[in-house]
Write a protein that holds these residues in place. Structure first.
Motif, PDB file in Angstrom:
ATOM      1  N   PRO A  14     -33.233 -29.525 -13.366  1.00  0.00           N
ATOM      2  CA  PRO A  14     -34.336 -30.687 -13.492  1.00  0.00           C
ATOM      3  C   PRO A  14     -36.187 -30.587 -12.598  1.00  0.00           C
ATOM      4  CG  PRO A  14     -32.865 -31.632 -11.971  1.00  0.00           C
ATOM      5  CD  PRO A  14     -32.414 -30.307 -12.562  1.00  0.00           C
ATOM      6  N   MET A  15     -36.830 -30.072 -12.995  1.00  0.00           N
ATOM      7  CA  MET A  15     -38.558 -29.962 -12.589  1.00  0.00           C
ATOM      8  C   MET A  15     -39.611 -31.467 -12.218  1.00  0.00           C
ATOM      9  SD  MET A  15     -37.499 -26.777 -11.434  1.00  0.00           S
ATOM     10  CE  MET A  15     -39.037 -26.114 -11.177  1.00  0.00           C
ATOM     11  N   ASP A  16     -40.318 -31.448 -11.572  1.00  0.00           N
ATOM     12  CA  ASP A  16     -40.614 -32.360 -11.786  1.00  0.00           C
ATOM     13  C   ASP A  16     -41.817 -32.713 -12.717  1.00  0.00           C
ATOM     14  OD1 ASP A  16     -43.265 -34.115 -10.556  1.00  0.00           O
ATOM     15  OD2 ASP A  16     -42.021 -34.891  -9.193  1.00  0.00           O
ATOM     16  N   GLU A  17     -41.954 -33.920 -13.243  1.00  0.00           N
ATOM     17  CA  GLU A  17     -43.851 -33.288 -14.825  1.00  0.00           C
ATOM     18  C   GLU A  17     -44.230 -32.759 -14.083  1.00  0.00           C
ATOM     19  OE1 GLU A  17     -44.257 -37.046 -16.229  1.00  0.00           O
ATOM     20  OE2 GLU A  17     -44.157 -38.253 -13.895  1.00  0.00           O
ATOM     21  N   VAL A  18     -45.381 -33.109 -12.475  1.00  0.00           N
ATOM     22  CA  VAL A  18     -46.326 -33.186 -12.809  1.00  0.00           C
ATOM     23  C   VAL A  18     -46.316 -30.790 -12.606  1.00  0.00           C
ATOM     24  CG1 VAL A  18     -47.729 -32.833 -10.734  1.00  0.00           C
ATOM     25  CG2 VAL A  18     -47.054 -35.571 -11.369  1.00  0.00           C
ATOM     26  N   ALA A  60     -38.010 -27.537 -21.734  1.00  0.00           N
ATOM     27  CA  ALA A  60     -37.944 -28.694 -22.698  1.00  0.00           C
ATOM     28  C   ALA A  60     -39.214 -29.312 -23.187  1.00  0.00           C
ATOM     29  CB  ALA A  60     -37.163 -29.795 -21.635  1.00  0.00           C
ATOM     30  N   PRO A  61     -39.661 -29.530 -24.055  1.00  0.00           N
ATOM     31  CA  PRO A  61     -40.470 -30.359 -24.839  1.00  0.00           C
ATOM     32  C   PRO A  61     -40.899 -31.391 -24.623  1.00  0.00           C
ATOM     33  CG  PRO A  61     -39.036 -29.861 -26.957  1.00  0.00           C
ATOM     34  CD  PRO A  61     -38.237 -29.458 -24.983  1.00  0.00           C
ATOM     35  N   TYR A  62     -39.646 -32.104 -23.619  1.00  0.00           N
ATOM     36  CA  TYR A  62     -39.455 -33.936 -23.625  1.00  0.00           C
ATOM     37  C   TYR A  62     -39.066 -34.085 -22.326  1.00  0.00           C
ATOM     38  CZ  TYR A  62     -34.791 -33.238 -24.108  1.00  0.00           C
ATOM     39  OH  TYR A  62     -33.918 -32.977 -23.708  1.00  0.00           O
ATOM     40  N   VAL A  63     -39.603 -35.554 -21.633  1.00  0.00           N
ATOM     41  CA  VAL A  63     -39.823 -35.634 -20.382  1.00  0.00           C
ATOM     42  C   VAL A  63     -38.561 -36.543 -20.409  1.00  0.00           C
ATOM     43  CG1 VAL A  63     -40.877 -37.113 -18.474  1.00  0.00           C
ATOM     44  CG2 VAL A  63     -42.379 -35.566 -19.336  1.00  0.00           C
ATOM     45  N   SER A  64     -37.346 -36.390 -19.624  1.00  0.00           N
ATOM     46  CA  SER A  64     -36.434 -37.064 -18.998  1.00  0.00           C
ATOM     47  C   SER A  64     -37.487 -38.250 -18.426  1.00  0.00           C
ATOM     48  CB  SER A  64     -35.026 -36.273 -19.229  1.00  0.00           C
ATOM     49  OG  SER A  64     -34.776 -35.088 -19.937  1.00  0.00           O
ATOM     50  N   ALA A  65     -36.353 -39.388 -18.853  1.00  0.00           N
ATOM     51  CA  ALA A  65     -36.962 -40.686 -18.566  1.00  0.00           C
ATOM     52  C   ALA A  65     -35.644 -41.315 -17.753  1.00  0.00           C
ATOM     53  CB  ALA A  65     -37.428 -41.429 -17.910  1.00  0.00           C
ATOM     54  N   GLU A  80     -33.312 -43.687 -15.509  1.00  0.00           N
ATOM     55  CA  GLU A  80     -33.169 -45.082 -14.086  1.00  0.00           C
ATOM     56  C   GLU A  80     -33.261 -44.697 -12.716  1.00  0.00           C
ATOM     57  OE1 GLU A  80     -31.941 -49.638 -14.403  1.00  0.00           O
ATOM     58  OE2 GLU A  80     -31.372 -48.517 -15.649  1.00  0.00           O
ATOM     59  N   LYS A  81     -34.274 -45.140 -12.395  1.00  0.00           N
ATOM     60  CA  LYS A  81     -34.297 -44.615 -11.374  1.00  0.00           C
ATOM     61  C   LYS A  81     -34.749 -42.985 -10.565  1.00  0.00           C
ATOM     62  CE  LYS A  81     -31.834 -48.914  -9.506  1.00  0.00           C
ATOM     63  NZ  LYS A  81     -30.298 -50.211  -9.241  1.00  0.00           N
ATOM     64  N   GLN A  82     -34.928 -42.864 -11.610  1.00  0.00           N
ATOM     65  CA  GLN A  82     -34.730 -41.499 -10.638  1.00  0.00           C
ATOM     66  C   GLN A  82     -36.247 -41.424 -11.345  1.00  0.00           C
ATOM     67  OE1 GLN A  82     -31.789 -39.044 -12.051  1.00  0.00           O
ATOM     68  NE2 GLN A  82     -30.582 -40.281 -10.722  1.00  0.00           N
ATOM     69  N   ALA A  83     -36.623 -40.143 -10.438  1.00  0.00           N
ATOM     70  CA  ALA A  83     -38.825 -39.450 -10.971  1.00  0.00           C
ATOM     71  C   ALA A  83     -37.899 -39.085 -12.640  1.00  0.00           C
ATOM     72  CB  ALA A  83     -38.623 -38.217 -10.046  1.00  0.00           C
ATOM     73  N   ARG A  84     -39.169 -39.014 -13.539  1.00  0.00           N
ATOM     74  CA  ARG A  84     -39.752 -38.424 -14.728  1.00  0.00           C
ATOM     75  C   ARG A  84     -39.340 -36.690 -14.398  1.00  0.00           C
ATOM     76  NH1 ARG A  84     -40.869 -41.932 -18.477  1.00  0.00           N
ATOM     77  NH2 ARG A  84     -40.815 -44.341 -18.184  1.00  0.00           N
ATOM     78  N   THR A  85     -39.058 -36.196 -15.013  1.00  0.00           N
ATOM     79  CA  THR A  85     -38.453 -34.895 -15.021  1.00  0.00           C
ATOM     80  C   THR A  85     -38.320 -33.944 -15.778  1.00  0.00           C
ATOM     81  OG1 THR A  85     -36.222 -35.018 -15.118  1.00  0.00           O
ATOM     82  CG2 THR A  85     -37.117 -35.040 -13.063  1.00  0.00           C
ATOM     83  N   VAL A  86     -38.736 -32.474 -16.151  1.00  0.00           N
ATOM     84  CA  VAL A  86     -38.526 -31.431 -17.251  1.00  0.00           C
ATOM     85  C   VAL A  86     -37.266 -31.156 -16.980  1.00  0.00           C
ATOM     86  CG1 VAL A  86     -39.904 -29.809 -18.705  1.00  0.00           C
ATOM     87  CG2 VAL A  86     -41.015 -32.163 -18.245  1.00  0.00           C
ATOM     88  N   ASP A  87     -36.395 -30.208 -17.632  1.00  0.00           N
ATOM     89  CA  ASP A  87     -34.817 -30.032 -17.852  1.00  0.00           C
ATOM     90  C   ASP A  87     -35.983 -28.197 -18.087  1.00  0.00           C
ATOM     91  OD1 ASP A  87     -33.784 -31.158 -17.051  1.00  0.00           O
ATOM     92  OD2 ASP A  87     -33.052 -31.969 -19.388  1.00  0.00           O
ATOM     93  N   ILE A  88     -35.325 -27.440 -17.690  1.00  0.00           N
ATOM     94  CA  ILE A  88     -35.589 -26.175 -17.959  1.00  0.00           C
ATOM     95  C   ILE A  88     -34.378 -25.084 -17.991  1.00  0.00           C
ATOM     96  CG2 ILE A  88     -38.277 -26.025 -16.712  1.00  0.00           C
ATOM     97  CD1 ILE A  88     -36.892 -24.158 -14.085  1.00  0.00           C
ATOM     98  N   GLU A  89     -34.071 -23.795 -18.684  1.00  0.00           N
ATOM     99  CA  GLU A  89     -32.838 -23.211 -18.591  1.00  0.00           C
ATOM    100  C   GLU A  89     -33.576 -21.566 -18.366  1.00  0.00           C
ATOM    101  OE1 GLU A  89     -31.520 -23.568 -22.820  1.00  0.00           O
ATOM    102  OE2 GLU A  89     -30.517 -25.438 -22.700  1.00  0.00           O
ATOM    103  N   VAL A  90     -32.537 -21.284 -17.123  1.00  0.00           N
ATOM    104  CA  VAL A  90     -32.886 -19.991 -16.246  1.00  0.00           C
ATOM    105  C   VAL A  90     -31.612 -19.157 -17.236  1.00  0.00           C
ATOM    106  CG1 VAL A  90     -33.018 -18.863 -14.476  1.00  0.00           C
ATOM    107  CG2 VAL A  90     -34.056 -21.042 -15.187  1.00  0.00           C
ATOM    108  N   ASP A  91     -32.423 -17.811 -17.671  1.00  0.00           N
ATOM    109  CA  ASP A  91     -31.120 -16.545 -17.435  1.00  0.00           C
ATOM    110  C   ASP A  91     -30.669 -16.122 -15.982  1.00  0.00           C
ATOM    111  OD1 ASP A  91     -30.130 -17.657 -20.199  1.00  0.00           O
ATOM    112  OD2 ASP A  91     -32.228 -16.253 -20.899  1.00  0.00           O
TER     113      ASP A  91
END
Length: 378
Positions: free
Chosen positions: A226-230, A261-266, A268-279
């Motif tokens: 997970p990466m910060d949405e910013v 990921a083309p969307y932000v994961s929200a 509860e009680k955690q910062a909004r993040t965007v998931d990335i996949e790394v090979d």
């Protein structure tokens, strides 16, 4: 007069001694010389990432029932198409046997009816020839032709009965597939929920029920983090990544971003993040890693070589640093370029060879204070 002079000298000496004793002692600081090197702009995950399998599935039977066959154990390697689990289905097998017998019976009946139809057509043709020669009446010929058509229709009906029986047999085999689990790919059994003889329940919509078998393929692994949405707008597919794992301390593995990921994961009680996949840049590096290992990723956004740099920890709020000059701490403003948690590029404000203070957390380390350099323990 002499006594007065002596008294004044004593007073001056005492005052000087008091000042010397009470003077502020220089604060000891760590100093680093400004030099050149490489600086990278990087991003890191906000929470620990995870080693994932490229293929992973959680299997459950479509209907519930008692486990009659369990052909694997947790940790077993399986081949594609291998039977893993089957529920009791004697009733389905009986229905399938009945449907199979009906197919055979329908085929026999079709054979009988169609032979009769062929004979009836031959008889109708013979009667037509006899009528032309005047040996039989037209009504006799009509009766023979009608009988042939009826028997031909009966043959077609019998053949349709075969198709119906085969469809019924296929339906019973489909039903049997509802109670069996086959491996959709070659892999490793991670977890099994249920034992031989126990009742297995499928997961209905909206109800979280553990799957009967968790299967994954560990021949292909990647990191999900997970990466910060910013930071998300700065990340793109193909960027260079450094991967570190708690299981491999001191080792860094190269990788590349394969998906954002083309969307932000929200959550509860955690910062909004965007998931990335790394090979993994070298798939062999992933050999032996376990699915579920925690992993951290550091994405390299840009790199500059042979630039003036200082430790990032030496920068005060507002873009300032402290220098040790002639036993005093002097404050100076700087202009920073690329930066990461370790080093920051200096565009303006410092020259190579100048000495900056790195121990800013110590009490008394402020501009104007007297200071001496403390040698770091080797």
């Amino acid at each position: 007069m002499r006594r007065i002079v002596i008294a004044l000298l004593v007073i001056v000496i005492l005052a000087a001694a008091a000042f010397w004793i009470s003077r502020p002692k220089p604060v000891a600081v760590f100093v680093e010389t400004v030099g050149s090197g490489s600086v990278e702009a990087t991003l890191a995950n906000t929470r620990a990432g995870t080693i994932e399998a490229c293929q992973r599935t959680k299997l459950s039977t479509i209907i519930g029932g008692r486990i009659e066959y369990l052909g694997v154990k947790e940790g077993d390697k399986v081949e594609k198409g291998q039977l893993l689990l089957k529920l009791w289905n004697d009733d389905q097998q009986a229905s399938s046997a009945l449907a199979s017998a009906q197919v055979t019976l329908a085929a026999k009946r079709s054979e009988e009816v169609c032979i009769a139809a062929v004979n009836a057509e031959k008889e109708a043709k013979r009667q037509a020839e006899l009528r032309v020669r005047g040996f039989v009446s037209p009504s006799r010929e009509e009766t023979a032709r009608t009988d042939a058509e009826v028997r031909r229709a009966a043959c077609a009906t019998a053949q349709a009965d075969i198709a119906q029986a085969e469809a019924r047999l296929k339906s019973t085999r489909v039903d049997q597939g509802r109670v069996a689990l086959y491996a959709p790919f070659a892999g490793t059994v991670a977890k099994i929920v249920g034992e031989l003889g126990e009742y297995s329940t499928p997961s209905p919509p909206g109800v979280q029920t553990p799957p009967a078998i968790d299967l994954f393929d560990d021949s292909c692994l990647y990191v999900k983090a997970p990466m910060d949405e910013v930071d998300a707008p700065k990340i793109s597919v193909g960027q260079t990544v450094r991967i570190t794992l708690d299981a491999l301390p001191g080792k860094t593995l190269p990788g590349t971003v394969r998906r954002v990921a083309p969307y932000v994961s929200a959550v509860e009680k955690q910062a909004r993040t965007v998931d990335i996949e790394v090979d993994f840049a070298q798939p062999a590096d992933a050999a032996g890693l376990l699915v579920g290992y925690s992993a951290d990723v550091e994405i390299v956004l840009a790199t500059r070589e042979k630039v003036l740099r200082i430790p990032t920890a030496a920068i005060l709020e507002g873009g300032k640093v402290l220098l040790l000059e002639d036993g005093k701490l002097v404050e100076r403003s700087i202009k920073a370029g690329l930066a990461n948690w370790e080093y920051t590029e200096i565009s303006e404000g410092l020259q190579a060879g100048e000495r900056i203070v790195t121990s800013l957390e110590r009490t008394g380390v402020v501009a104007g204070a007297a200071a001496v350099e403390e040698q770091a323990a080797r």
